[in-house]
Scaffold this motif. Structure first.
Motif, PDB file in Angstrom:
ATOM      1  N   ILE A   1      14.293  16.511  18.961  1.00  0.00           N
ATOM      2  CA  ILE A   1      15.720  16.648  19.267  1.00  0.00           C
ATOM      3  C   ILE A   1      16.042  18.096  19.615  1.00  0.00           C
ATOM      4  CG2 ILE A   1      18.047  16.498  18.299  1.00  0.00           C
ATOM      5  CD1 ILE A   1      17.040  14.159  16.579  1.00  0.00           C
ATOM      6  N   GLU A   2      15.518  19.027  18.823  1.00  0.00           N
ATOM      7  CA  GLU A   2      15.787  20.441  19.059  1.00  0.00           C
ATOM      8  C   GLU A   2      15.235  20.902  20.402  1.00  0.00           C
ATOM      9  OE1 GLU A   2      14.959  24.803  16.975  1.00  0.00           O
ATOM     10  OE2 GLU A   2      14.073  22.991  16.132  1.00  0.00           O
ATOM     11  N   GLN A   3      14.021  20.485  20.724  1.00  0.00           N
ATOM     12  CA  GLN A   3      13.404  20.901  21.981  1.00  0.00           C
ATOM     13  C   GLN A   3      14.096  20.262  23.190  1.00  0.00           C
ATOM     14  OE1 GLN A   3      11.140  23.346  22.452  1.00  0.00           O
ATOM     15  NE2 GLN A   3      11.425  23.706  20.260  1.00  0.00           N
ATOM     16  N   ALA A   4      14.589  19.052  23.037  1.00  0.00           N
ATOM     17  CA  ALA A   4      15.347  18.419  24.123  1.00  0.00           C
ATOM     18  C   ALA A   4      16.616  19.206  24.412  1.00  0.00           C
ATOM     19  CB  ALA A   4      15.685  16.979  23.765  1.00  0.00           C
ATOM     20  N   LYS A   5      17.263  19.656  23.356  1.00  0.00           N
ATOM     21  CA  LYS A   5      18.459  20.488  23.508  1.00  0.00           C
ATOM     22  C   LYS A   5      18.116  21.787  24.215  1.00  0.00           C
ATOM     23  CE  LYS A   5      22.451  22.554  22.586  1.00  0.00           C
ATOM     24  NZ  LYS A   5      23.697  22.245  23.307  1.00  0.00           N
ATOM     25  N   LYS A   6      17.041  22.462  23.786  1.00  0.00           N
ATOM     26  CA  LYS A   6      16.656  23.734  24.380  1.00  0.00           C
ATOM     27  C   LYS A   6      16.270  23.575  25.848  1.00  0.00           C
ATOM     28  CE  LYS A   6      15.072  26.185  20.238  1.00  0.00           C
ATOM     29  NZ  LYS A   6      13.899  26.808  19.558  1.00  0.00           N
ATOM     30  N   ALA A   7      15.689  22.432  26.188  1.00  0.00           N
ATOM     31  CA  ALA A   7      15.263  22.198  27.568  1.00  0.00           C
ATOM     32  C   ALA A   7      16.429  21.927  28.496  1.00  0.00           C
ATOM     33  CB  ALA A   7      14.279  21.038  27.623  1.00  0.00           C
ATOM     34  N   GLY A   8      17.590  21.596  27.940  1.00  0.00           N
ATOM     35  CA  GLY A   8      18.771  21.363  28.767  1.00  0.00           C
ATOM     36  C   GLY A   8      19.118  19.908  28.985  1.00  0.00           C
TER      37      GLY A   8
ATOM     38  N   LYS B   1      13.580  10.145  31.038  1.00  0.00           N
ATOM     39  CA  LYS B   1      12.140  10.360  30.935  1.00  0.00           C
ATOM     40  C   LYS B   1      11.738  10.389  29.462  1.00  0.00           C
ATOM     41  CE  LYS B   1       9.438  11.984  33.917  1.00  0.00           C
ATOM     42  NZ  LYS B   1       8.353  11.403  34.752  1.00  0.00           N
ATOM     43  N   HIS B   2      10.573   9.817  29.157  1.00  0.00           N
ATOM     44  CA  HIS B   2      10.023   9.921  27.807  1.00  0.00           C
ATOM     45  C   HIS B   2       9.654  11.378  27.525  1.00  0.00           C
ATOM     46  CE1 HIS B   2       9.354   5.635  26.469  1.00  0.00           C
ATOM     47  NE2 HIS B   2       9.788   5.492  27.709  1.00  0.00           N
ATOM     48  N   PHE B   3       9.873  11.792  26.277  1.00  0.00           N
ATOM     49  CA  PHE B   3       9.724  13.195  25.908  1.00  0.00           C
ATOM     50  C   PHE B   3       8.945  13.331  24.607  1.00  0.00           C
ATOM     51  CE2 PHE B   3      11.822  17.020  23.844  1.00  0.00           C
ATOM     52  CZ  PHE B   3      11.069  17.948  24.561  1.00  0.00           C
ATOM     53  N   THR B   4       7.999  14.252  24.615  1.00  0.00           N
ATOM     54  CA  THR B   4       7.169  14.493  23.435  1.00  0.00           C
ATOM     55  C   THR B   4       6.933  15.988  23.278  1.00  0.00           C
ATOM     56  OG1 THR B   4       5.080  13.928  22.346  1.00  0.00           O
ATOM     57  CG2 THR B   4       4.984  14.326  24.717  1.00  0.00           C
ATOM     58  N   LEU B   5       6.502  16.380  22.106  1.00  0.00           N
ATOM     59  CA  LEU B   5       6.112  17.772  21.889  1.00  0.00           C
ATOM     60  C   LEU B   5       4.704  18.036  22.392  1.00  0.00           C
ATOM     61  CD1 LEU B   5       7.493  18.299  18.259  1.00  0.00           C
ATOM     62  CD2 LEU B   5       8.626  18.801  20.438  1.00  0.00           C
ATOM     63  N   ASP B   6       3.868  16.992  22.400  1.00  0.00           N
ATOM     64  CA  ASP B   6       2.462  17.158  22.753  1.00  0.00           C
ATOM     65  C   ASP B   6       1.942  15.875  23.380  1.00  0.00           C
ATOM     66  OD1 ASP B   6      -0.229  17.687  22.971  1.00  0.00           O
ATOM     67  OD2 ASP B   6      -0.583  17.968  20.817  1.00  0.00           O
ATOM     68  N   ARG B   7       1.608  15.934  24.666  1.00  0.00           N
ATOM     69  CA  ARG B   7       1.129  14.742  25.358  1.00  0.00           C
ATOM     70  C   ARG B   7      -0.186  14.220  24.767  1.00  0.00           C
ATOM     71  NH1 ARG B   7       1.109  16.706  30.145  1.00  0.00           N
ATOM     72  NH2 ARG B   7       3.246  16.149  30.635  1.00  0.00           N
TER      73      ARG B   7
ATOM     74  N   ASP C   1       3.259   6.495  22.847  1.00  0.00           N
ATOM     75  CA  ASP C   1       3.921   6.845  24.101  1.00  0.00           C
ATOM     76  C   ASP C   1       3.650   8.273  24.558  1.00  0.00           C
ATOM     77  OD1 ASP C   1       4.990   4.328  23.922  1.00  0.00           O
ATOM     78  OD2 ASP C   1       7.012   4.980  23.400  1.00  0.00           O
ATOM     79  N   ASP C   2       2.929   9.042  23.766  1.00  0.00           N
ATOM     80  CA  ASP C   2       2.727  10.458  24.082  1.00  0.00           C
ATOM     81  C   ASP C   2       2.124  10.676  25.464  1.00  0.00           C
ATOM     82  OD1 ASP C   2       3.667  11.945  21.840  1.00  0.00           O
ATOM     83  OD2 ASP C   2       1.941  11.274  20.679  1.00  0.00           O
ATOM     84  N   SER C   3       1.146   9.859  25.837  1.00  0.00           N
ATOM     85  CA  SER C   3       0.330  10.152  27.013  1.00  0.00           C
ATOM     86  C   SER C   3       1.110  10.107  28.316  1.00  0.00           C
ATOM     87  CB  SER C   3      -0.858   9.188  27.084  1.00  0.00           C
ATOM     88  OG  SER C   3      -0.420   7.853  27.262  1.00  0.00           O
ATOM     89  N   PHE C   4       2.250   9.410  28.374  1.00  0.00           N
ATOM     90  CA  PHE C   4       3.027   9.343  29.613  1.00  0.00           C
ATOM     91  C   PHE C   4       4.400  10.007  29.464  1.00  0.00           C
ATOM     92  CE2 PHE C   4       3.677   5.329  27.355  1.00  0.00           C
ATOM     93  CZ  PHE C   4       5.060   5.197  27.329  1.00  0.00           C
ATOM     94  N   SER C   5       4.498  10.951  28.522  1.00  0.00           N
ATOM     95  CA  SER C   5       5.760  11.639  28.265  1.00  0.00           C
ATOM     96  C   SER C   5       5.718  13.084  28.743  1.00  0.00           C
ATOM     97  CB  SER C   5       6.063  11.611  26.760  1.00  0.00           C
ATOM     98  OG  SER C   5       6.171  10.281  26.272  1.00  0.00           O
ATOM     99  N   LEU C   6       6.895  13.634  29.028  1.00  0.00           N
ATOM    100  CA  LEU C   6       7.000  15.041  29.389  1.00  0.00           C
ATOM    101  C   LEU C   6       6.913  15.913  28.143  1.00  0.00           C
ATOM    102  CD1 LEU C   6       9.964  15.143  31.957  1.00  0.00           C
ATOM    103  CD2 LEU C   6       7.517  14.929  32.430  1.00  0.00           C
ATOM    104  N   GLU C   7       6.345  17.096  28.312  1.00  0.00           N
ATOM    105  CA  GLU C   7       6.369  18.106  27.277  1.00  0.00           C
ATOM    106  C   GLU C   7       7.562  19.040  27.510  1.00  0.00           C
ATOM    107  OE1 GLU C   7       2.425  19.785  27.506  1.00  0.00           O
ATOM    108  OE2 GLU C   7       1.616  18.276  26.117  1.00  0.00           O
ATOM    109  N   PRO C   8       7.896  19.899  26.529  1.00  0.00           N
ATOM    110  CA  PRO C   8       9.126  20.706  26.643  1.00  0.00           C
ATOM    111  C   PRO C   8       9.271  21.502  27.933  1.00  0.00           C
ATOM    112  CG  PRO C   8       8.341  20.778  24.400  1.00  0.00           C
ATOM    113  CD  PRO C   8       7.291  20.027  25.176  1.00  0.00           C
TER     114      PRO C   8
END
Length: 345
Positions: free
Chosen positions: A35-42, A233-239, A245-252
């Motif tokens: 949640i925090e990283q999604a906020k920081k990413a905009g 888009k799916h979002f993760t801290l580490d693909r 779902d990590d493997s097809f998600s965006l990183e920060p």
């Protein structure tokens, strides 16, 4: 439509939703970090999913419930959703944390009990997942909340999309958006057929966006040019985190690039405008114009070899070249000076 005071539509910058899905990998602290990283990413919003394995499938190992191929091969549906679900006891904390740091949070409910939980948390909107787009009773139940609704259309044909829209309207939904989607995990860009967005906007007359399961941002950014007002888009801290779902998600860093790129693409679309732009004003003087390239005396005829079209742009426009040739000089003319009407007749 409007979600938590943020207006969404073609005349507003794209609304970017970061989908946490199962990427917390069973850790509440990881969920907070996402949640925090999604906020920081905009990102404009962070979305979760609200189900338990027993609200989405049956605890059975019969062939119907076995996953035989793809990312999750070897699991039963129940095992997958047990692994992937966001515990309901986390929901209040997740909503509280998102609101504390200033990012909108909402969810995809998968049955009526999930809707009830989310209503208790005052969710500002709802997202219907692609696999549930044919669950018209669920759509009607969500519509009854009076909240904005987004329906993802992966796997749905035009009639099924129409049915879902009608169910939402019949249930009382006033603010509705649909997302073009390909329910492959990941999905190849060539499957997206983004021109479908134009048809969806014309056919259904709703705010339209993209739920993007490709591995980079190219498809999402391209969709903006075709009228997408929402990007999910799916979002993760580490693909490489090892979650479902990590493997097809965006990183920060990639999510930040998406947020910036989507906004830039939308800004670049602008409107039909042939006027001179502010960034061009200082460069007008460097356009071509007519200049004398030899000295001429009063009364001499201006010949073709006396005039050229060159930069800069302080003389007459090059379109007047043929009209200048053959004219008579009315004053002394010097080479490398601009052609103006007051030096000939």
């Amino acid at each position: 439509m409007t979600i938590a005071d943020r207006k969404i539509g073609p005349t507003f910058s794209p609304y970017v939703i970061a989908e946490m899905s199962a990427n917390h990998n069973g850790s509440l602290q990881t969920a907070f970090n996402i949640i925090e990283q999604a906020k920081k990413a905009g990102a404009d919003a962070l979305k979760i999913q609200t189900y338990r394995p027993d609200t989405i499938t049956l605890n059975s190992s019969l062939p119907d419930f076995q996953i035989k191929d793809g990312l999750w091969a070897g699991h039963t549906l129940y095992e997958l959703y047990e692994w992937a679900h966001t515990p309901w006891e986390w929901h209040a904390s997740l909503f509280e944390y998102a609101r504390k740091i200033g990012i909108t949070i909402f969810s995809s409910p998968f049955d009526t009990t999930a809707v009830d939980l989310l209503e208790d948390l005052n969710a500002p909107a709802y997202k219907i997942a692609s696999f549930e787009a044919i669950d018209l009773p669920l759509i009607r139940y969500v519509a009854g909340t009076g909240k904005p609704m987004i329906i993802s259309t992966g796997m749905a044909n035009a009639q099924e999309i129409e049915d879902a829209i009608e169910a939402a309207r019949a249930g009382g939904c006033k603010e509705l958006a649909i997302l073009h989607c390909v329910s492959g995990y990941p999905a190849p860009a060539k499957d997206y057929n983004l021109r479908t967005l134009l048809d969806m906007q014309q056919r259904f007359g709703l705010v339209t966006g993209l739920s993007d399961h490709t591995l980079d941002n190219t498809t999402a950014i391209a969709s903006i040019a075709l009228g997408a007002s929402i990007i999910e888009k799916h979002f993760t801290l580490d693909r490489n985190g090892g979650g479902p779902d990590d493997s097809f998600s965006l990183e920060p860093t990639e999510l930040k690039q998406l947020c910036v790129g989507a906004s830039t693409a939308w800004s670049a679309l602008g409107q039909v405008d042939y006027s001179r732009k502010s960034s061009e004003i200082e460069n007008v003087k460097f356009r071509r114009s007519l200049y004398f390239v030899k000295d001429l005396q009063i009364g001499e005829t201006i010949t073709a070899d006396a005039v050229r079209s060159v930069r800069p742009g302080f003389g007459l426009s090059p379109k007047y070249l043929q009209e200048v040739i053959g004219k008579t000089a009315t004053q002394p003319i010097f080479a490398n000076t601009p052609v103006n009407n007051d030096v000939f007749k």
